[in-house]
Design a protein around this motif. Structure first.
Motif, PDB file in Angstrom:
ATOM      1  N   ASN A   1      12.003 -20.782  -3.187  1.00 45.66           N
ATOM      2  CA  ASN A   1      11.459 -19.428  -3.115  1.00 45.66           C
ATOM      3  C   ASN A   1      10.571 -19.143  -4.308  1.00 45.66           C
ATOM      4  OD1 ASN A   1      13.308 -18.940  -0.933  1.00 45.66           O
ATOM      5  ND2 ASN A   1      14.890 -18.698  -2.484  1.00 45.66           N
TER       6      ASN A   1
ATOM      7  N   ASN B   1      10.450 -16.829   0.781  1.00 50.60           N
ATOM      8  CA  ASN B   1      10.487 -18.257   1.087  1.00 50.60           C
ATOM      9  C   ASN B   1       9.291 -18.639   1.954  1.00 50.60           C
ATOM     10  OD1 ASN B   1      11.026 -17.659   3.815  1.00 50.60           O
ATOM     11  ND2 ASN B   1      13.217 -17.575   3.414  1.00 50.60           N
TER      12      ASN B   1
ATOM     13  N   ASP C   1       9.000 -19.674   4.977  1.00 50.94           N
ATOM     14  CA  ASP C   1       8.973 -19.108   6.328  1.00 50.94           C
ATOM     15  C   ASP C   1       8.376 -17.702   6.314  1.00 50.94           C
ATOM     16  OD1 ASP C   1      10.998 -17.544   8.609  1.00 50.94           O
ATOM     17  OD2 ASP C   1       9.823 -19.287   9.208  1.00 50.94           O
ATOM     18  N   GLN C   2       8.805 -16.913   5.343  1.00 50.75           N
ATOM     19  CA  GLN C   2       8.268 -15.560   5.254  1.00 50.75           C
ATOM     20  C   GLN C   2       6.792 -15.593   4.895  1.00 50.75           C
ATOM     21  OE1 GLN C   2      11.365 -14.687   2.446  1.00 50.75           O
ATOM     22  NE2 GLN C   2      12.078 -12.952   3.634  1.00 50.75           N
TER      23      GLN C   2
ATOM     24  N   TRP D   1       9.632 -12.102  14.134  1.00 46.32           N
ATOM     25  CA  TRP D   1       8.956 -11.853  12.858  1.00 46.32           C
ATOM     26  C   TRP D   1      10.008 -11.821  11.766  1.00 46.32           C
ATOM     27  CZ3 TRP D   1       3.889 -12.215  12.727  1.00 46.32           C
ATOM     28  CH2 TRP D   1       3.146 -11.912  13.864  1.00 46.32           C
ATOM     29  N   PRO D   2       9.664 -12.344  10.598  1.00 44.79           N
ATOM     30  CA  PRO D   2      10.624 -12.243   9.505  1.00 44.79           C
ATOM     31  C   PRO D   2      11.013 -10.794   9.270  1.00 44.79           C
ATOM     32  CG  PRO D   2       8.805 -13.674   8.890  1.00 44.79           C
ATOM     33  CD  PRO D   2       8.464 -13.096  10.225  1.00 44.79           C
TER      34      PRO D   2
END
Lengths: 781, 223
Positions: free
Chosen positions: B140, B179, B181-182, B207-208
């Motif tokens: 992150n 992170n 993915d976000q 969606w995140p």
């Protein structure tokens, strides 16, 4: 005359004879002085026909007689009947019609008897309508066809007059309408087409006019009264003179005009509409409203909606009331569920009772209203008050009922009833697992400190909870209750062991409660440095326990124990009932006169929180067993303590309470943690079996799974030992792939929570997003 | 590898192959040497370290924080933030057909155009995140760095979204780090969601969560 000798009757002759009979009949019908037919007269007429029909051709006059039969009617009707009706109007016309119809039927009956022989063979042979039908058809074609319109209008006018309150001749109308029915000769077509349709139309117009006035002038209850009255009268009307088949159609029309059309306006009338009636508890009007609106299509939907809004508003007002009362409380007491919250719960129960009665009585137990009640309660029952969730409030309420010296002082039956109602309320709460946790914590306290008022009640509520929420919900709690029974047995065998083994001597009276960890709430176990005397006890018990089983692990939780100490004060020796922590602290003063805060803390090996609390209870509270220097109201790390030899109290035995730590935060944390584990496990389980799954599908399946119950998969057995409060803890291992879970109860899954867990699992490499479709997830083995 | 020699010499129409390849080889060797020298100018102990990069930036007349340096790092497939290894340098410059400063300057402006084409940009965007994971096993990046990165990388193209997102990230307290993915979700968001009406945003999709919260925040505060 014998058959052989029969003379041939020729048509003219025969008909002349018949004509005489027919004329006689007509005279009788007209009311002219005329003797009745004798049986001989009848015989002669009949035989004449018979002969004329059975004569050999060309003298068999069946066809001609058939025609003449009909012509007789036609002639009579045209010359006499029609004119007599035509010259009259309205009610008089109706009367004349009825009379003429009645006469006609008589005429048909008699003539068809005279001409009966035709019915026997002739009509069948020629497939002709029977005499009876011929007769009635004449009337229909000549009289009915011409006059039915006028008749109908006259009837409808009379009906409207009756509606306006005038008296009318109901029997007359019945007779008239019977004509419409009978003229159909088995079919209702004439009645329906020539009368009913117009009547219904007129009815609709009539009530439409009335309703448009009433809706402006009348209040809702008054309007409804009128509507109900109208419906009653219309029904009455049917039974008196309309044909029964008209009833449903008629009532439907009336209901439509009076209720369907104005439903919304009626319900939403400002000072007398549904809202107002609910507000003012007008039970009778509401019952009427239900009766009326249940008859129109979807009529109850708006009513049940208003009901729902009302109940929701009432409930929300209670919440606000409690909130306001709570915010006026002193700041220190804020986290404790206080009297106001108790009152709140009781009021919610009362509210429920009240409106459940409404549903059962006014609304005749209708499912729509049960649903509305449920939805309304679900809205405000899930609002917390003053920082306490509804789950906690309910659990505390139960605790108060069930514990000794609780604030609710009720009779046994009242208690049972109250418990029943509380369990019912639980159905509306979405965080049932939170309730379970709070309840369990408080139950533990009641059981361990012998504060339970009545064992039967404890079991009773568990049974109710089990019925409502299933066995999983209550299995731990039931385990707790059972544990105490087992613990007592254990204690008995411990005592036996002690008497059989003089070497094993704890030196103090020792009572131990052994409990099964999995059932009880988790308690932190601190490594308290026990006084030497107690250490021996632990040892002795441990040895005893080894003789019973070697497969179980003991963890001792001293924070829950109690201790009876003898304080040898100057004035007298007093027995002090304290917790183990307090006892340990006090016993330090057997070897030291004066101790500082830090010395005490070090020697006891407890946290600051615990030390502050226990020292406060011994030196700043009601009973000053220790003297504190400086003599302030709070404990600070620089304080010093001495044994207060001068302590005295009139009681020989005093209890020095140690206020418990607030459990609320921990409970909520525990439950949140459990939920996170449960959601994780559920997601992993689903993905493991599906391998690839879309986001929405995953969430849906997760929600479905979490709504059900799971089995408890593990518990390392440990035992809780009581008295010096040795409570064991076990650790529940959560292995995501083997699905060992805590119990997860009826949980309202939060979509956001599930999303968060999915993201967390992605970070921990359990799942990944599909490269080409970001809405798909893949399981990473 | 294209031969630089073909640009210069136009005299001999046909060189015998042997001569040609030797020319090529020597030309190639010369090139490589130039690149190596170029490397050494900034290198310190066999690697270009942050100081070296600062100097390089000065020479290139670029700010240290300019996005084009990041793009260069991407092109060089640099692994460690603030460092260019010899391998990375040589392979990257060869690909760019660059062996000196002036050529590098020119190449960098070309590079910007190259990066901003869709398939490359997605890759560059992802690289930007991973490049900033400095610790081993780090997954992150803290919010502050993320805000700067967003501004740098996505700002030019999605100014409005980025500005608002940065505002939000600074005031929210649910997330302290972002992170990958976000990070990728943010890019998808800017590309797919119509702004500022957010008409086609469907929070029931994957969606995140942080973006769901961002959308809620936007709807509450900016309507």
């Amino acid at each position: 005359m014998t058959m052989n000798e029969r003379k041939t009757i020729d048509l003219e002759q025969g008909w002349e004879f018949m004509q005489k009979g027919i004329t006689k009949l007509k005279n009788i019908l007209e009311g002219l002085p005329e003797p009745q037919f004798s049986s001989e007269d009848y015989m002669m007429l009949y035989t004449t026909i018979y002969n004329m029909c059975t004569q050999k051709p060309p003298h068999d006059y069946s066809q001609q007689l058939y025609d003449k039969y009909r012509e007789s009617f036609e002639e009579y009707i045209s010359s006499t009947v029609l004119p007599s009706i035509r010259e009259k109007h309205d009610e008089f016309m109706l009367r004349e019609l009825v009379k003429r119809w009645s006469n006609h039927k008589v005429m048909v009956r008699w003539l068809s008897r005279f001409f009966h022989y035709l019915d026997r063979y002739f009509i069948a042979r020629r497939s002709l309508p029977p005499l009876n039908e011929v007769g009635l058809t004449c009337f229909r074609d000549l009289v009915y066809t011409e006059l039915n319109g006028k008749v109908r209008d006259a009837v409808i006018t009379l009906i409207d007059q009756e509606r306006e309150g005038e008296q009318i001749d109901r029997a007359l109308l019945k007779n008239v309408l019977d004509i419409f029915v009978e003229i159909g000769m088995g079919q209702m077509d004439y009645y329906e087409n020539d009368f009913e349709t117009a009547m219904l139309k007129d009815t609709a117009a009539y009530y439409s006019r009335k309703a448009s006035n009433w809706i402006l002038e009348d209040s809702c209850p008054d309007y409804m009264l009128k509507a109900e009255e109208c419906l009653k009268r219309e029904k009455d009307r049917v039974s008196h003179y309309l044909h029964s088949s008209s009833e449903p159609k008629l009532l439907e029309k009336v209901q439509h005009e009076l209720l369907s059309v104005y439903a919304n306006q009626l319900l939403e009338k400002e000072h007398s509409g549904c809202h107002a009636l609910l507000r003012d508890d007008k039970v009778e009007d509401l019952s009427r409203m239900f009766r009326l609106f249940s008859k129109i299509p979807r009529g109850l939907d708006p009513v049940s909606n208003i009901f729902k809004q009302h109940v929701t508003a009432e409930g929300t007002a209670l919440v606000k009331l409690a909130e306001d009362a709570a915010s006026n409380k002193k700041a220190e007491k804020r986290d404790v569920v206080g009297l106001q919250e108790q009152v709140f719960v009781r009021k919610v129960i009362e509210l429920h009772d009240k409106y459940l009665a409404y549903v059962n009585d006014c609304f005749q137990n209708h499912t729509l209203f049960h649903k509305s009640l449920k939805e309304a309660f679900e809205v405000f029952c899930n609002k917390g008050v003053a920082g306490s969730s509804s789950a906690e409030l309910l659990a505390t309420f139960c605790d108060n009922i069930l514990k000794k010296g609780g604030s609710e002082k009720l009779s046994d039956e009242a208690i049972e009833e109250m418990l029943e109602k509380v369990v019912k309320l639980l159905a509306y709460i979405s965080d049932k697992d939170l309730f379970a946790e709070f309840y369990r914590k408080k139950l533990a306290r009641r059981l361990l400190f012998d504060k339970s008022a009545n064992d039967d009640h404890e079991r009773s509520i568990l049974t109710k909870l089990k019925q409502q929420c299933g066995g999983q919900f209550t299995s731990k709690m039931e385990g707790m209750v059972t544990d105490l029974t087992l613990a007592r047995e254990n204690q008995t065998s411990f005592e036996e062991y002690l008497s059989n083994n003089p070497n094993a001597n704890p030196g103090i009276d020792l009572t131990v409660t052994v409990l099964t960890t999995g059932f009880w709430p988790s308690y932190k176990s601190f490594d308290l440095n026990l006084p030497a005397e107690m250490v021996k006890c632990v040892e002795v018990f441990r040895e005893f326990y080894q003789t019973k089983t070697k497969h179980r692990k003991l963890t001792w939780i001293y924070s829950l124990g109690t201790c009876n100490l003898l304080g040898k004060f100057e004035s007298r020796t007093t027995e002090l009932i304290v917790t183990t922590y307090q006892a340990s602290a006090l016993l330090l003063f057997n070897s030291s006169d004066r101790l500082s805060y830090s010395e005490i803390m070090t020697q006891l090996n407890l946290s600051d929180d615990d030390v502050v609390r226990l020292l406060h209870s011994l030196s700043c509270a009601k009973y000053k067993i220790l003297n504190k220097e400086p003599n302030t109201k709070t404990i600070s790390p620089t304080d010093h303590f001495e044994f207060n030899s001068k302590f005295t109290d009139k009681m020989r035995r005093i209890k020095i309470p140690l206020p418990p730590v607030d459990e609320k935060k921990k409970v909520i944390e525990d439950v949140d943690k459990d939920r996170r584990y449960a959601i994780d496990a559920s997601i992993v389980r689903i993905m493991k079996s599906r391998k690839v799954l879309g986001h929405q599908q995953l969430v849906l399946e997760c929600v479905e799974q979490l709504g059900r119950m799971f089995k408890v998969h593990n518990t390392l057995f440990s035992f809780l030992f009581f008295f010096f409060v040795f409570v064991c803890e076990s650790f529940v291992f959560l292995n995501l792939t083997t699905l060992a879970l805590n119990e997860m109860l009826i949980l309202q899954p939060d979509f956001k929570a599930i999303k968060k867990r999915i993201e967390d699992l992605i970070t921990r490499d359990y799942l990944e997003r599909d490269k080409s479709n970001p809405n798909m997830f893949r399981y990473l083995a | 590898m294209p031969r630089a020699s073909s640009k210069r010499k136009s005299s001999a129409p046909q060189n015998p192959p042997a001569v040609k390849s030797s020319n090529a080889r020597s030309a190639g060797k010369a090139k490589a040497k130039e690149i190596e020298n170029f490397f050494d100018k900034y290198a310190n102990g066999g690697i270009i370290d942050p100081d070296g990069i600062v100097t390089l930036c000065k020479d290139l007349e670029l700010e240290y924080t300019d996005v084009r340096i990041l793009m260069l790092a991407w092109k060089l497939k640099a692994v460690k933030l603030g460092y260019f290894t010899q391998d990375e340098w040589e392979t990257g410059l060869k690909t760019l057909q660059v062996n000196n400063l002036s050529k590098l300057k020119k190449a960098i402006s070309e590079l910007e155009k190259e990066v901003r084409t869709p398939p490359n940009f997605a890759d560059f965007y992802s690289f930007a995140f991973r490049y900033h994971l400095t610790e081993e096993k780090q997954k992150n990046i803290d919010i502050e760095t993320i805000c700067e990165l967003l501004n740098l990388v996505l700002g030019p193209q999605f100014r409005r979204q980025v500005d608002l997102l940065i505002d939000y990230l600074k005031v929210q307290s649910n997330y302290k780090v972002i992170n990958l993915d976000q990070w990728l979700g943010i890019f998808r968001f800017c590309n797919e969601i119509s702004f500022p009406d957010l008409e086609n945003y469907d929070e029931t999709q994957a969606w995140p969560l942080i973006l769901d919260n961002f959308v809620d925040w936007l709807r509450e505060n900016h309507r």
